[in-house]
Design a protein around this motif. Structure first.
Motif, PDB file in Angstrom:
ATOM      1  N   ILE A 173     -23.185  24.406  -0.121  1.00 51.17           N
ATOM      2  CA  ILE A 173     -23.486  24.202   1.298  1.00 51.17           C
ATOM      3  C   ILE A 173     -22.197  23.796   2.003  1.00 51.17           C
ATOM      4  O   ILE A 173     -21.489  22.894   1.543  1.00 51.17           O
ATOM      5  CB  ILE A 173     -24.549  23.096   1.486  1.00 51.17           C
ATOM      6  N   GLY A 174     -21.900  24.460   3.097  1.00 49.35           N
ATOM      7  CA  GLY A 174     -20.710  24.125   3.877  1.00 49.35           C
ATOM      8  C   GLY A 174     -21.081  23.307   5.104  1.00 49.35           C
ATOM      9  O   GLY A 174     -22.157  23.476   5.673  1.00 49.35           O
ATOM     10  N   VAL A 175     -20.186  22.409   5.490  1.00 50.13           N
ATOM     11  CA  VAL A 175     -20.303  21.685   6.752  1.00 50.13           C
ATOM     12  C   VAL A 175     -19.019  21.931   7.514  1.00 50.13           C
ATOM     13  O   VAL A 175     -17.927  21.632   7.005  1.00 50.13           O
ATOM     14  CB  VAL A 175     -20.512  20.168   6.538  1.00 50.13           C
ATOM     15  N   LEU A 214     -20.975  10.268  12.650  1.00 49.35           N
ATOM     16  CA  LEU A 214     -20.871  11.651  12.185  1.00 49.35           C
ATOM     17  C   LEU A 214     -21.586  11.841  10.850  1.00 49.35           C
ATOM     18  O   LEU A 214     -22.270  12.849  10.642  1.00 49.35           O
ATOM     19  CB  LEU A 214     -19.401  12.055  12.072  1.00 49.35           C
ATOM     20  N   GLU A 215     -21.441  10.865   9.963  1.00 49.30           N
ATOM     21  CA  GLU A 215     -22.102  10.966   8.658  1.00 49.30           C
ATOM     22  C   GLU A 215     -23.626  10.963   8.810  1.00 49.30           C
ATOM     23  O   GLU A 215     -24.326  11.745   8.154  1.00 49.30           O
ATOM     24  CB  GLU A 215     -21.685   9.807   7.752  1.00 49.30           C
ATOM     25  N   LYS A 216     -24.139  10.084   9.672  1.00 50.40           N
ATOM     26  CA  LYS A 216     -25.584  10.016   9.866  1.00 50.40           C
ATOM     27  C   LYS A 216     -26.127  11.359  10.359  1.00 50.40           C
ATOM     28  O   LYS A 216     -27.140  11.864   9.872  1.00 50.40           O
ATOM     29  CB  LYS A 216     -25.936   8.925  10.877  1.00 50.40           C
ATOM     30  N   VAL A 217     -25.421  11.956  11.324  1.00 49.07           N
ATOM     31  CA  VAL A 217     -25.864  13.234  11.887  1.00 49.07           C
ATOM     32  C   VAL A 217     -25.843  14.324  10.818  1.00 49.07           C
ATOM     33  O   VAL A 217     -26.795  15.102  10.676  1.00 49.07           O
ATOM     34  CB  VAL A 217     -24.988  13.636  13.099  1.00 49.07           C
ATOM     35  N   VAL A 218     -24.770  14.383  10.040  1.00 47.97           N
ATOM     36  CA  VAL A 218     -24.652  15.419   9.004  1.00 47.97           C
ATOM     37  C   VAL A 218     -25.752  15.267   7.950  1.00 47.97           C
ATOM     38  O   VAL A 218     -26.426  16.243   7.592  1.00 47.97           O
ATOM     39  CB  VAL A 218     -23.260  15.376   8.339  1.00 47.97           C
ATOM     40  N   ARG A 219     -25.946  14.058   7.458  1.00 48.40           N
ATOM     41  CA  ARG A 219     -26.980  13.853   6.436  1.00 48.40           C
ATOM     42  C   ARG A 219     -28.371  14.192   6.972  1.00 48.40           C
ATOM     43  O   ARG A 219     -29.193  14.784   6.255  1.00 48.40           O
ATOM     44  CB  ARG A 219     -26.937  12.414   5.922  1.00 48.40           C
ATOM     45  N   ALA A 270     -16.447  32.345   0.896  1.00 39.58           N
ATOM     46  CA  ALA A 270     -15.712  32.762  -0.297  1.00 39.58           C
ATOM     47  C   ALA A 270     -15.754  31.689  -1.385  1.00 39.58           C
ATOM     48  O   ALA A 270     -15.671  31.987  -2.572  1.00 39.58           O
ATOM     49  CB  ALA A 270     -14.260  33.078   0.069  1.00 39.58           C
ATOM     50  N   ASP A 271     -15.914  30.450  -0.959  1.00 37.60           N
ATOM     51  CA  ASP A 271     -15.974  29.336  -1.902  1.00 37.60           C
ATOM     52  C   ASP A 271     -17.387  29.103  -2.422  1.00 37.60           C
ATOM     53  O   ASP A 271     -17.630  28.155  -3.170  1.00 37.60           O
ATOM     54  CB  ASP A 271     -15.451  28.060  -1.229  1.00 37.60           C
ATOM     55  N   GLY A 272     -18.322  29.965  -2.014  1.00 31.75           N
ATOM     56  CA  GLY A 272     -19.675  29.870  -2.549  1.00 31.75           C
ATOM     57  C   GLY A 272     -20.704  29.246  -1.624  1.00 31.75           C
ATOM     58  O   GLY A 272     -21.841  28.982  -2.034  1.00 31.75           O
ATOM     59  N   CYS A 273     -20.341  29.005  -0.371  1.00 30.10           N
ATOM     60  CA  CYS A 273     -21.288  28.394   0.573  1.00 30.10           C
ATOM     61  C   CYS A 273     -22.167  29.485   1.189  1.00 30.10           C
ATOM     62  O   CYS A 273     -21.694  30.261   2.024  1.00 30.10           O
ATOM     63  CB  CYS A 273     -20.545  27.639   1.667  1.00 30.10           C
ATOM     64  N   ASP A 274     -23.430  29.552   0.745  1.00 31.45           N
ATOM     65  CA  ASP A 274     -24.342  30.528   1.341  1.00 31.45           C
ATOM     66  C   ASP A 274     -25.187  29.901   2.441  1.00 31.45           C
ATOM     67  O   ASP A 274     -26.024  30.550   3.048  1.00 31.45           O
ATOM     68  CB  ASP A 274     -25.225  31.191   0.281  1.00 31.45           C
ATOM     69  N   ARG A 275     -24.972  28.606   2.687  1.00 30.70           N
ATOM     70  CA  ARG A 275     -25.588  27.890   3.804  1.00 30.70           C
ATOM     71  C   ARG A 275     -24.501  27.051   4.475  1.00 30.70           C
ATOM     72  O   ARG A 275     -23.757  26.343   3.787  1.00 30.70           O
ATOM     73  CB  ARG A 275     -26.724  26.988   3.318  1.00 30.70           C
ATOM     74  N   ILE A 276     -24.414  27.118   5.797  1.00 28.49           N
ATOM     75  CA  ILE A 276     -23.361  26.383   6.509  1.00 28.49           C
ATOM     76  C   ILE A 276     -23.959  25.648   7.706  1.00 28.49           C
ATOM     77  O   ILE A 276     -24.667  26.244   8.518  1.00 28.49           O
ATOM     78  CB  ILE A 276     -22.235  27.336   6.992  1.00 28.49           C
ATOM     79  N   LEU A 277     -23.651  24.357   7.782  1.00 32.58           N
ATOM     80  CA  LEU A 277     -24.044  23.539   8.928  1.00 32.58           C
ATOM     81  C   LEU A 277     -22.877  23.489   9.908  1.00 32.58           C
ATOM     82  O   LEU A 277     -21.779  23.059   9.541  1.00 32.58           O
ATOM     83  CB  LEU A 277     -24.402  22.120   8.469  1.00 32.58           C
ATOM     84  N   ILE A 278     -23.110  23.942  11.115  1.00 31.76           N
ATOM     85  CA  ILE A 278     -22.083  23.936  12.158  1.00 31.76           C
ATOM     86  C   ILE A 278     -22.260  22.679  12.997  1.00 31.76           C
ATOM     87  O   ILE A 278     -23.334  22.448  13.566  1.00 31.76           O
ATOM     88  CB  ILE A 278     -22.192  25.179  13.061  1.00 31.76           C
ATOM     89  N   PHE A 279     -21.218  21.874  13.115  1.00 31.71           N
ATOM     90  CA  PHE A 279     -21.290  20.612  13.847  1.00 31.71           C
ATOM     91  C   PHE A 279     -20.292  20.626  15.002  1.00 31.71           C
ATOM     92  O   PHE A 279     -19.146  20.219  14.857  1.00 31.71           O
ATOM     93  CB  PHE A 279     -20.976  19.450  12.896  1.00 31.71           C
ATOM     94  N   PRO A 280     -20.723  21.096  16.192  1.00 30.87           N
ATOM     95  CA  PRO A 280     -19.864  20.977  17.374  1.00 30.87           C
ATOM     96  C   PRO A 280     -19.737  19.492  17.719  1.00 30.87           C
ATOM     97  O   PRO A 280     -20.747  18.816  17.917  1.00 30.87           O
ATOM     98  CB  PRO A 280     -20.636  21.739  18.463  1.00 30.87           C
ATOM     99  N   ARG A 309     -27.077  26.646  10.291  1.00 30.59           N
ATOM    100  CA  ARG A 309     -27.741  25.627  11.107  1.00 30.59           C
ATOM    101  C   ARG A 309     -26.725  25.079  12.093  1.00 30.59           C
ATOM    102  O   ARG A 309     -25.541  24.966  11.754  1.00 30.59           O
ATOM    103  CB  ARG A 309     -28.253  24.462  10.252  1.00 30.59           C
ATOM    104  N   THR A 310     -27.182  24.719  13.286  1.00 28.75           N
ATOM    105  CA  THR A 310     -26.289  24.101  14.267  1.00 28.75           C
ATOM    106  C   THR A 310     -26.821  22.718  14.613  1.00 28.75           C
ATOM    107  O   THR A 310     -28.032  22.514  14.715  1.00 28.75           O
ATOM    108  CB  THR A 310     -26.169  24.947  15.537  1.00 28.75           C
ATOM    109  N   VAL A 311     -25.903  21.782  14.783  1.00 28.71           N
ATOM    110  CA  VAL A 311     -26.273  20.394  15.081  1.00 28.71           C
ATOM    111  C   VAL A 311     -26.671  20.265  16.549  1.00 28.71           C
ATOM    112  O   VAL A 311     -25.926  20.700  17.433  1.00 28.71           O
ATOM    113  CB  VAL A 311     -25.100  19.442  14.762  1.00 28.71           C
ATOM    114  N   PRO A 312     -27.824  19.666  16.838  1.00 23.78           N
ATOM    115  CA  PRO A 312     -28.244  19.473  18.229  1.00 23.78           C
ATOM    116  C   PRO A 312     -27.547  18.266  18.865  1.00 23.78           C
ATOM    117  O   PRO A 312     -26.824  17.527  18.191  1.00 23.78           O
ATOM    118  CB  PRO A 312     -29.749  19.224  18.106  1.00 23.78           C
TER     119      PRO A 312
END
Length: 345
Positions: free
Chosen positions: A21-23, A333-338, A136-146, A177-180
């Motif tokens: 999973i990528g962030v 930032l950590e709380k939002v990501v988790r 390329a590093d194996g992340c088939d799911r990515i969380l986008i955090f603007p 996924r995108t962070v609200p």
């Protein structure tokens, strides 16, 4: 050997990685240098974004390419020089965003299959490049955090646009996924309050007015339905209540307007000037909408606004730094990501 005796195999492919999973933390952007060419390249990418300038192209481009990109790079470059991180030869926005990415990776070490990267909407490292790296590093799911607490089309939405623009060119797309907006998150409000209280405690004076200055947007964007104005005011109200202040000694203003249009008001620069003229001698300014100190906070507020306040009769001015890579800032930032990774981890 006849043709029928041969078997043609496709070229061998490297092993495909998956399961991670990528962030991706994304901030606004930064020029690579303060020289004319670097500044022009950055401003061109920024000011050709249809989310940023919504004028019709036939009206805007002659102004942009005929005037703005020939004059503004020198002016903005000089402003950047005054707040440039000389040790690293980069803007503080890049310094802090990199640090936020590194600290986030450290904080999420308990999540073995999560990889953290950071990118810029304008400039380098580019969003598309980082998405490709993560996949390329194996992340088939990515969380986008603007990295914008208050959603606006000209900030959060244009980050998401760039992400999905990259997906258009990808045969194998990662899940996204995108962070609200997190403008009213309790941890965020508390972090701001703690930062303000700690900074004010170092002073030998008490500000008569605390100004929460947010980046502005044109009034026309607000009238078309952009929720940004409402989010800023809610952040301001919650922060005022958390600090135990009243409307007599706390206010929300908007800065950084550009062009001839009316923008969200009250304007920060005009407010600072008027407060001084009206006899207010001591003020503090905080920028809750910026997760990192940058040109708009260090040069425009700590520099220009302070100068204007003194010039019109003010005596004490302090700019309270952004949360940056502080412990409180990283807690947010950590709380939002988790929270946003739930269901994936």
């Amino acid at each position: 050997m006849t043709h029928s005796d041969t078997t043609h195999f496709p070229p061998s492919h490297p092993p495909v990685k998956f399961g991670k999973i990528g962030v991706l933390l994304v901030n606004l952007g930064t020029p690579d240098g303060t020289d004319f060419t670097s500044m022009r390249r950055y401003l061109k990418e920024f000011l050709t974004d249809r989310r940023v300038i919504e004028w019709s192209r036939w009206k805007w481009y002659p102004i942009l390419f005929g005037i703005v990109l020939n004059t503004r790079p020198r002016k903005v470059g000089k402003a950047y020089e005054t707040i440039w991180n000389k040790d690293r030869n980069e803007s503080y926005l890049r310094t802090y965003t990199r640090s936020q990415g590194e600290l986030m990776a450290e904080r999420l070490k308990d999540l073995a299959n999560v990889k953290i990267e950071w990118a810029m909407r304008y400039g380098q490292p580019a969003i598309g490049d980082k998405i490709a790296e993560l996949q390329a590093d194996g992340c088939d799911r990515i969380l986008i955090f603007p990295l914008y607490p208050q959603y606006a089309a000209a900030t959060t939405a244009t980050v998401n646009d760039k992400v999905f623009e990259k997906l258009l060119s990808m045969r194998w797309q990662p899940a996204i996924r995108t962070v609200p907006t997190y403008h009213d998150d309790e941890t965020y409000i508390d972090a701001l309050a703690v930062s303000i209280e700690r900074h004010l405690a170092t002073l030998d004076w008490e500000p008569e007015m605390l100004i929460a200055s947010f980046h502005g947007i044109p009034m026309s964007y607000f009238k078309q339905g952009d929720p940004y104005h409402c989010y800023c005011h809610k952040t301001g109200r919650l922060l005022r209540e958390r600090l135990g202040r009243t409307k007599d000694n706390f206010m929300v203003t908007f800065q950084s307007r550009f062009g001839p249009e009316e923008w969200l008001q009250p304007y920060t620069d005009k407010t600072v000037e008027k407060l001084a003229q009206d006899g207010v001698k001591r003020i503090a300014v905080v920028n809750p909408g910026f997760v990192s100190d940058c040109l708009e906070t260090l040069e425009e507020i700590a520099g220009e606004a302070a100068h204007s306040f003194y010039e019109h009769g003010g005596e004490k001015f302090v700019h309270i730094p952004c949360l940056n890579d502080s412990t409180e800032g990283m807690d947010v930032l950590e709380k939002v990501v988790r929270r946003e990774l739930q269901g994936w981890i």
